[in-house]
Design a protein around this motif. Structure first.
Motif, PDB file in Angstrom:
ATOM      1  N   THR A  36      -3.946  -8.513 -11.148  1.00 50.31           N
ATOM      2  CA  THR A  36      -4.666  -7.109 -11.081  1.00 50.31           C
ATOM      3  C   THR A  36      -4.267  -5.969  -9.588  1.00 50.31           C
ATOM      4  O   THR A  36      -3.512  -7.246  -8.914  1.00 50.31           O
ATOM      5  CB  THR A  36      -6.521  -7.382 -10.569  1.00 50.31           C
ATOM      6  OG1 THR A  36      -6.659  -8.170  -9.664  1.00 50.31           O
ATOM      7  CG2 THR A  36      -6.515  -8.437 -11.652  1.00 50.31           C
ATOM      8  N   MET A  37      -4.318  -5.086  -9.749  1.00 47.68           N
ATOM      9  CA  MET A  37      -3.986  -3.657  -9.383  1.00 47.68           C
ATOM     10  C   MET A  37      -4.021  -4.402  -7.563  1.00 47.68           C
ATOM     11  O   MET A  37      -3.696  -4.130  -6.535  1.00 47.68           O
ATOM     12  CB  MET A  37      -4.626  -2.514  -9.709  1.00 47.68           C
ATOM     13  CG  MET A  37      -3.876  -2.093  -8.610  1.00 47.68           C
ATOM     14  SD  MET A  37      -2.111  -1.569  -8.783  1.00 47.68           S
ATOM     15  CE  MET A  37      -2.666  -0.358 -10.894  1.00 47.68           C
ATOM     16  N   ASN A  38      -5.617  -4.729  -7.298  1.00 46.26           N
ATOM     17  CA  ASN A  38      -6.349  -5.238  -6.805  1.00 46.26           C
ATOM     18  C   ASN A  38      -5.601  -6.473  -6.246  1.00 46.26           C
ATOM     19  O   ASN A  38      -5.584  -6.426  -5.011  1.00 46.26           O
ATOM     20  CB  ASN A  38      -7.982  -5.780  -6.883  1.00 46.26           C
ATOM     21  CG  ASN A  38      -8.346  -4.393  -6.455  1.00 46.26           C
ATOM     22  OD1 ASN A  38      -8.253  -2.935  -6.707  1.00 46.26           O
ATOM     23  ND2 ASN A  38      -9.780  -4.217  -7.466  1.00 46.26           N
ATOM     24  N   GLU A  39      -5.224  -7.442  -6.808  1.00 43.57           N
ATOM     25  CA  GLU A  39      -4.772  -8.582  -6.086  1.00 43.57           C
ATOM     26  C   GLU A  39      -3.575  -8.053  -6.133  1.00 43.57           C
ATOM     27  O   GLU A  39      -2.543  -8.721  -4.902  1.00 43.57           O
ATOM     28  CB  GLU A  39      -4.408  -9.762  -6.818  1.00 43.57           C
ATOM     29  CG  GLU A  39      -6.170  -9.679  -7.744  1.00 43.57           C
ATOM     30  CD  GLU A  39      -5.514 -10.987  -9.284  1.00 43.57           C
ATOM     31  OE1 GLU A  39      -6.518 -12.001  -8.569  1.00 43.57           O
ATOM     32  OE2 GLU A  39      -4.636 -10.519  -9.502  1.00 43.57           O
ATOM     33  N   HIS A  41      -2.606  -5.466  -4.470  1.00 44.97           N
ATOM     34  CA  HIS A  41      -2.816  -4.404  -3.344  1.00 44.97           C
ATOM     35  C   HIS A  41      -3.303  -5.594  -2.347  1.00 44.97           C
ATOM     36  O   HIS A  41      -2.572  -4.713  -0.815  1.00 44.97           O
ATOM     37  CB  HIS A  41      -3.908  -3.059  -3.461  1.00 44.97           C
ATOM     38  CG  HIS A  41      -3.102  -1.933  -4.177  1.00 44.97           C
ATOM     39  ND1 HIS A  41      -2.385  -1.260  -3.447  1.00 44.97           N
ATOM     40  CD2 HIS A  41      -3.270  -1.389  -5.154  1.00 44.97           C
ATOM     41  CE1 HIS A  41      -1.867  -0.173  -5.262  1.00 44.97           C
ATOM     42  NE2 HIS A  41      -2.385  -0.489  -5.812  1.00 44.97           N
ATOM     43  N   SER A  42      -3.743  -6.342  -1.995  1.00 46.14           N
ATOM     44  CA  SER A  42      -4.688  -7.179  -1.198  1.00 46.14           C
ATOM     45  C   SER A  42      -3.042  -8.299  -0.501  1.00 46.14           C
ATOM     46  O   SER A  42      -2.850  -8.267   0.562  1.00 46.14           O
ATOM     47  CB  SER A  42      -5.444  -8.405  -1.851  1.00 46.14           C
ATOM     48  OG  SER A  42      -6.904  -7.673  -2.117  1.00 46.14           O
ATOM     49  N   GLN A  45      -1.668  -5.377   1.361  1.00 44.86           N
ATOM     50  CA  GLN A  45      -1.959  -5.062   2.119  1.00 44.86           C
ATOM     51  C   GLN A  45      -2.088  -5.877   3.721  1.00 44.86           C
ATOM     52  O   GLN A  45      -1.394  -5.874   4.876  1.00 44.86           O
ATOM     53  CB  GLN A  45      -3.231  -4.965   1.990  1.00 44.86           C
ATOM     54  CG  GLN A  45      -4.304  -4.372   3.608  1.00 44.86           C
ATOM     55  CD  GLN A  45      -6.054  -4.584   2.903  1.00 44.86           C
ATOM     56  OE1 GLN A  45      -6.603  -5.496   3.146  1.00 44.86           O
ATOM     57  NE2 GLN A  45      -6.515  -3.463   3.323  1.00 44.86           N
ATOM     58  N   THR A  72     -10.376 -10.044   8.527  1.00 44.74           N
ATOM     59  CA  THR A  72      -8.808 -10.239   7.866  1.00 44.74           C
ATOM     60  C   THR A  72      -7.204  -9.881   8.257  1.00 44.74           C
ATOM     61  O   THR A  72      -6.589 -10.978   8.499  1.00 44.74           O
ATOM     62  CB  THR A  72      -9.136  -8.710   6.064  1.00 44.74           C
ATOM     63  OG1 THR A  72      -9.282  -9.558   5.421  1.00 44.74           O
ATOM     64  CG2 THR A  72      -7.274  -9.240   5.635  1.00 44.74           C
TER      65      THR A  72
END
Length: 100
Positions: A36-39, A41-42, A45, A72
């Protein structure tokens, strides 16, 4: 090394697929399909946090710039201090390419 907990046929196949990618565009296409986009981006990051920690940045500066939580940042600091050296290896290789 602690990486034995990761070992397995499915991960071997995934890593072989990643290693087969030849360009950034291929990486974009593969990871867009894979995660996913969130994964994604994580992952980005976390890598940025690691780079900033290795460069000596403060937690506050890292939090401000990356929006990563202090939990994190601390977890990544532990990986850098006590992990398998993966972040440092990748960052060093990238630095070598920048110098070329």
């Amino acid at each position: 090394m602690q990486i034995d907990k990761l070992r397995g046929e499915q991960l071997d196949q995934l890593f072989e697929a990643i290693l087969s990618l030849e360009t950034k565009e291929e990486c974009y296409r593969f990871f867009d399909d894979l995660a996913t986009m969130n994964e994604v981006h994580s992952f980005a990051q976390r890598f940025q946090v690691a780079k900033m920690l290795v460069d000596g940045q403060t937690y506050q500066a890292i939090e401000d710039q990356t929006k990563a939580s202090t939990a994190t940042i601390s977890r990544i600091r532990r990986c850098i201090n006590y992990g398998n050296g993966g972040y440092e290896m990748a960052l060093e290789r990238m630095k070598g390419k920048d110098d070329a």
